[in-house]
Design an enzyme around this catalytic site. Structure first.
Site, PDB file in Angstrom:
ATOM      1  N   HIS A  60       4.026  -4.125   4.044  1.00  0.00           N
ATOM      2  CA  HIS A  60       3.183  -5.005   3.222  1.00  0.00           C
ATOM      3  C   HIS A  60       2.747  -4.279   1.953  1.00  0.00           C
ATOM      4  O   HIS A  60       1.752  -3.553   1.953  1.00  0.00           O
ATOM      5  CB  HIS A  60       1.950  -5.432   4.047  1.00  0.00           C
ATOM      6  CG  HIS A  60       1.129  -6.505   3.398  1.00  0.00           C
ATOM      7  ND1 HIS A  60       0.473  -7.473   4.118  1.00  0.00           N
ATOM      8  CD2 HIS A  60       0.845  -6.773   2.102  1.00  0.00           C
ATOM      9  CE1 HIS A  60      -0.181  -8.271   3.301  1.00  0.00           C
ATOM     10  NE2 HIS A  60       0.024  -7.863   2.068  1.00  0.00           N
ATOM     11  N   ARG A  64       4.188  -5.325  -8.764  1.00  0.00           N
ATOM     12  CA  ARG A  64       3.760  -6.398  -9.667  1.00  0.00           C
ATOM     13  C   ARG A  64       4.864  -6.891 -10.593  1.00  0.00           C
ATOM     14  O   ARG A  64       4.580  -7.620 -11.552  1.00  0.00           O
ATOM     15  CB  ARG A  64       2.553  -5.932 -10.477  1.00  0.00           C
ATOM     16  CG  ARG A  64       1.339  -5.530  -9.639  1.00  0.00           C
ATOM     17  CD  ARG A  64       0.813  -6.677  -8.798  1.00  0.00           C
ATOM     18  NE  ARG A  64      -0.462  -6.316  -8.161  1.00  0.00           N
ATOM     19  CZ  ARG A  64      -0.997  -7.003  -7.175  1.00  0.00           C
ATOM     20  NH1 ARG A  64      -0.381  -8.081  -6.695  1.00  0.00           N
ATOM     21  NH2 ARG A  64      -2.139  -6.626  -6.630  1.00  0.00           N
ATOM     22  N   ASP A 151       1.219 -14.682   0.894  1.00  0.00           N
ATOM     23  CA  ASP A 151       0.151 -13.679   0.941  1.00  0.00           C
ATOM     24  C   ASP A 151      -0.646 -13.578  -0.354  1.00  0.00           C
ATOM     25  O   ASP A 151      -0.092 -13.618  -1.447  1.00  0.00           O
ATOM     26  CB  ASP A 151       0.706 -12.303   1.282  1.00  0.00           C
ATOM     27  CG  ASP A 151      -0.411 -11.289   1.441  1.00  0.00           C
ATOM     28  OD1 ASP A 151      -1.266 -11.503   2.302  1.00  0.00           O
ATOM     29  OD2 ASP A 151      -0.449 -10.311   0.672  1.00  0.00           O
ATOM     30  N   ASP A 304      -0.860  -2.827   2.598  1.00  0.00           N
ATOM     31  CA  ASP A 304      -1.307  -3.874   1.671  1.00  0.00           C
ATOM     32  C   ASP A 304      -1.602  -3.275   0.293  1.00  0.00           C
ATOM     33  O   ASP A 304      -2.596  -3.602  -0.357  1.00  0.00           O
ATOM     34  CB  ASP A 304      -2.535  -4.626   2.219  1.00  0.00           C
ATOM     35  CG  ASP A 304      -2.824  -5.911   1.439  1.00  0.00           C
ATOM     36  OD1 ASP A 304      -2.048  -6.258   0.535  1.00  0.00           O
ATOM     37  OD2 ASP A 304      -3.841  -6.557   1.741  1.00  0.00           O
TER      38      ASP A 304
END
Lengths: 429, 308
Positions: A60, A64, A151, A304
Site C-alpha cells: 500500500h 503521485r 483508496d 500507506d
C-alpha cells in the site's frame, strides 16, 4: 556476473531455511545456498551480522505520478522503496488522472520498467474514483493490475460495492476497501476521544471504520469475491475481521506501522505530520492490532506511504491533507515496535511483509532457493539509528517519526539483477 | 511571573498563574472605574489583533484593554481564513512580524493555530479563540466574575449549559475551573456532549433540573447555530423546552444561582429574558471584567519578557 554474499544469516520460513550460509547469485539467479562457498565471484560481500530474508513487499503506497510529481514520482518512490528495504510495491490509483483504465496502468508500469523494484499498480474501483460507476476493471486486469481500490475514499455506495465484488471475482482479484463512513467523519481530522475534545479538533470516530467493514463483509457473504481491508486502525475492526475469517470468507487485512506506533496523544503538538486517514487512535486500539497481528487476523503490514508537499502540510491542522510517508521507516518501526519487543518473530514479520502480500495480491514469489531469481532484503536487526527525514529518498518528508531512535533497518535489497547496498545501486548481470 | 510567555489555553496552566492573572485583573478593574482609565504600562509595545474569524465583542474588548495599557494597536481582520485567500497563515504572520511587533492576539477558526504561530514567530501569542478548542481569556473573565461575586472558586458547583461539543468557552472553563478546585458539570443534550468528557472529571447532566439542583453557578452558552449545531438537536423550540433556563425552573432550586452567559444571547432560546436581565445575572459585569482580565493578561505577558 557472479556475486557472493558471505556469512549472512539466511532466513526463509517458506523453505525452512534458517542458518548462517553463503549465497551465490549468478546473473540474478540464486545458484548456491551453502556454507563456505569457494566459487570465484566478481564481487564478494561480507554480510556478517546481517540477515537476508525474502524481498519485502509494501502492499500500500501512493506514488503521485501522474499528477503530483512535485510530491513523488514513480522513480523517487522506487528509490524510497529501495532505501526502505522493499523489492515490490503496490501503488494506489488516486493519481491525477486516476489509474482507472488500461492506459494509465500501462503508463505506471512503463515508468517503473527495468527497475530494481517491482511496481504493481492497483486499479480504481470506480471511474475517476468518484464512486458512481465501475471503472474498466476487465481491461485493467488485462493490463496487469493486482487489485482494485478507491483508496483515499471508501466505496460508499453499497450497490457499487456489490457490483465491484461480483465483477472483480471474475478475475480473482481483491477489492481493497478504505473503510470510512463519510457521513460520520464529515470534517473530522483526528480520532474521536477525550483528546479530540481537549485539542478542539473535529472528530473522526472509529465507528466510521467498523461500519463500512461490517457492511462490506455482509456484501462479501452475499456476492463472494475477495475483500482486503486497508489500514485497519480500530480495535472494533480487528474484531470484525477476526469473526469474518472464522466464517472462512475470502477476507484479509492490513495495518500500518504508524497505527501500531503512535496514539492520538501526539496530535497535541498540532503537527500536521500526525494527520492521517484513518487517524491515529488509542493504546487500546494498538493493543488490539498487536493481538490481531499475533493471532493472524491481520495479514499484512503496509506503510500507506502518502507523500505530501511541505507547503500543503504547513496549512492549519484542519486544512492540511491527510497522510504520512512510510516507506523508509516501515521496517525500522516494525523491528523496533514488534520484533525487539518480542511481539512478532522475524519469521512472522517475513510473512506480514513479504509472503502474505505476495500471496494475496499474486505478486512474484520471493524465496531463498536455488534456481530462482534472487529477490532479497538484507536486514541489520540491531543497528540503532535516528530517523532523519531530510535523508529520505522520497521527494516528501511528511513524517512524524523524524528524530525517533529506532533499532533495526534494511541495509540493502537485491532484485531484478540489481543490487542496492551501501548507498550504491549496481547491475549484477 | 507567569510560567509561559504565551497564553494558548488554560489546559495545563498552573493554579498560581491563574491566581496571578485574577489578582492582577482586580487592580485593573479598579483602574477602569477611574475617570482616566489609561496607564502607561505597555507604552512602546505593539500589539496586533489578528482576527481570522469575525468577532466584535472579543476584538473590542482586547482592543480596549490594549489601548488602556497604552500599547500601539494594529487590527488585522480577515473574514475568511488566510488559506482561502491564497496566503498561508505562516506567510501572513511572518509578514506582520517583519514590521516589528511584540504581541499577537489571534482568533482563528482552526484549532491549534495559536500553537502553530508560536513556532513561527518570536512575538508573544495570546489565544482569543481557536476553532472549538480554547478561549482562555473568556474563561478567565468568567472565573474572575465568579470569584468577585461569591468570593471563591474552590468547592463551588459550576455547571456549563449548552452545546459543549462546539464550545471553546466550555473547554477553557472546564480546564480552568478544575485547576482552581471547582466541581464542574455540564448539561445539554447528549448529542452536544463530547465523548468521554467524564474522563476529565466533569459531571454530565442531560436534565436541566438536575443541573439546576447541583449548581451554584450556571454558565449558559449560546447555541451556536453557525457552527452546525442545528443538526445536533431537532429545533430551537425543542431546545428551549428541554434546556432553556427559565424563572420556573430556577424557582425549584433552594439556592441563589449566579447566572452567566458569554454572549451574545439568543433570548428565549437558551435563556429567558427575565433571567438574563434579572438580579442574579452578571452578564454585563462579565463584559466589564473582560476588559480588566485582558489587561491583566496583556500586562503579565507583555512585561514578562522584560524581566527575563
Amino acid at each position: 556476473m557472479k556475486i557472493l554474499l558471505k556469512n549472512a544469516y539466511l532466513l526463509d520460513p517458506q523453505v525452512n531455511l534458517s542458518d548462517e550460509l553463503d549465497l551465490l547469485v549468478e546473473n540474478g539467479i540464486i545458484t548456491k545456498v551453502e556454507s563456505n562457498i569457494k566459487d570465484k565471484a566478481d564481487a564478494v560481500y561480507d554480510l556478517k551480522n546481517f540477515v537476508i530474508v525474502p524481498g519485502f513487499a509494501d502492499a500500500h503506497v501512493h506514488f503521485r505520478e501522474p499528477g503530483r510529481e512535485d510530491e513523488e514520482t514513480i522513480q523517487s518512490g522506487i528509490e524510497a522503496a529501495m532505501n526502505g528495504g522493499f523489492t515490490a510495491v503496490c501503488c494506489m490509483p488516486n493519481t491525477d488522472p486516476a489509474i482507472d483504465c488500461a492506459e494509465v496502468v500501462t503508463f505506471v508500469k512503463d515508468r517503473a520498467a527495468n527497475s530494481i523494484i517491482d511496481v504493481y499498480p492497483i486499479g480504481a474501483v470506480t471511474k475517476k474514483r468518484e464512486g458512481k460507476e465501475l471503472a474498466l476493471l476487465g481491461e485493467m486486469y488485462e493490463a496487469g493490475v493486482v487489485a482494485f481500490s478507491d483508496d483515499g475514499e471508501p466505496v460508499s455506495n453499497s450497490k457499487i460495492m456489490k457490483y465491484a465484488l461480483e465483477y472483480s471475482s471474475m478475475f480473482d482479484l481483491p477489492i481493497i476497501e478504505h473503510c470510512e463512513d463519510k457521513s460520520l467523519t464529515e470534517n473530522g481530522v483526528m480520532n474521536e476521544s477525550i483528546n479530540s475534545t481537549k485539542f478542539g479538533l473535529p472528530p473522526h470516530p472509529s465507528l466510521a471504520e467498523v461500519i463500512i467493514a461490517l457492511r462490506d463483509i455482509a456484501i462479501l457473504k452475499y456476492t463472494g469475491g475477495k475483500l482486503h481491508l486497508a489500514h485497519i486502525s480500530a480495535k472494533e475492526t480487528v474484531e470484525v475481521l477476526r469473526q469474518a475469517k472464522k466464517e472462512n470468507l475470502k477476507i484479509t487485512g492490513e495495518v500500518t506501522p504508524h497505527h501500531f506506533s503512535l496514539t492520538d496523544d501526539i496530535v497535541e503538538t498540532y503537527d500536521t505530520n500526525t494527520k492521517v486517514n484513518p487517524p491515529l487512535r488509542t493504546q487500546a486500539d494498538i493493543n488490539a492490532i498487536i493481538k490481531g497481528l499475533k493471532d493472524g487476523t491481520i495479514d499484512i503490514i503496509a506503510s500507506d506511504h502518502a507523500p505530501h508537499s511541505i507547503e500543503e502540510k504547513e496549512w492549519e491542522y484542519i486544512y492540511a491533507p491527510f497522510g504520512i510517508v512510510g516507506l523508509e521507516t516501515s521496517i525500522g518501526l516494525t523491528l523496533t515496535k514488534l520484533f525487539h519487543t518480542s511481539i512478532l518473530s522475524l519469521e512472522e514479520i517475513i510473512y506480514k511483509m513479504s509472503v502474505n502480500p505476495r500471496k494475496i495480491f499474486k505478486l512474484r514469489e520471493a524465496k531463498i532457493q536455488t534456481g530462482i531469481e534472487a529477490n532479497l532484503t538484507i536486514l541489520d536487526l540491531n543497528c540503532e539509528w535516528v530517523v532523519d527525514k531530510f535523508s529520505f529518498k522520497s521527494k516528501s518528508i511528511n513524517s512524524p517519526f523524524h528524530g525517533w531512535k529506532l533499532k533495526g533497518k534494511a541495509v540493502g535489497v537485491l532484485n531484478n539483477s540489481k543490487l542496492y547496498f551501501e548507498n550504491k545501486l549496481i547491475s549484477i548481470i | 511571573m507567569l510560567s509561559s510567555r504565551h497564553l494558548l489555553g488554560l489546559y495545563g496552566v498552573p493554579k498560581k498563574d491563574i491566581e496571578l492573572i485574577l489578582d492582577t485583573a482586580k487592580t485593573f478593574r479598579e483602574i477602569i472605574e477611574r475617570p482616566i482609565k489609561k496607564v502607561p504600562t505597555l507604552q512602546g509595545k505593539t500589539v496586533v489583533n489578528l482576527f481570522f474569524e469575525s468577532s466584535t465583542r472579543t476584538r473590542i474588548s482586547f482592543e480596549l484593554a490594549e489601548k488602556r495599557l497604552s500599547a500601539d494597536v494594529l487590527n488585522f481582520s480577515a473574514s475568511t481564513s488566510s488559506l482561502t485567500k491564497g496566503e498561508t497563515l505562516k506567510d501572513t504572520v511572518r509578514n506582520i512580524e517583519a514590521m516589528k511587533i511584540d504581541m499577537v492576539v489571534i482568533r482563528h477558526s482552526a484549532a491549534g493555530s495559536p500553537h502553530y504561530l508560536t513556532q513561527l514567530i518570536e512575538a508573544n501569542v495570546i489565544n482569543a479563540g481557536d476553532g472549538t478548542h480554547e478561549h482562555p481569556t473568556q474563561a478567565l473573565l468568567d472565573m474572575y466574575t465568579i470569584r468577585e461575586k461569591i468570593g471563591k472558586l474552590e468547592g463551588l458547583n459550576v455547571c456549563i449549559v449548552g452545546d459543549i461539543s462546539h464550545s471553546r468557552v466550555a473547554m477553557s472553563n472546564i480546564f480552568g475551573l478544575i485547576t482552581m478546585g471547582a466541581n464542574v458539570a455540564v448539561c445539554g443534550p447528549k448529542t452536544m456532549i463530547p465523548k468521554d468528557l467524564e474522563k476529565l472529571g466533569v459531571t454530565v447532566f442531560t436534565n436541566i433540573d438536575d443541573a439546576i439542583k447541583f449548581a451554584d453557578v450556571l454558565n449558559i452558552l449560546r447555541i451556536q447555530l453557525e457552527r452546525g449545531a442545528a443538526s445536533n438537536f431537532p429545533s430551537l423550540r425543542e431546545y428551549h423546552r428541554l434546556y432553556g433556563v427559565t424563572k420556573e425552573r430556577l424557582l425549584k432550586s433552594k439556592k441563589e444561582i449566579l447566572i452567566m452567559h458569554p454572549g451574545p444571547i439568543n433570548r428565549g432560546v437558551e435563556l429567558a429574558s427575565d433571567i438574563a436581565d434579572g438580579s442574579n445575572s452578571v452578564i454585563l459585569e462579565q463584559v466589564t471584567n473582560g476588559v480588566a482580565v485582558r489587561m491583566a493578561v496583556l500586562y503579565l505577558i507583555g512585561t514578562r519578557s522584560e524581566n527575563n
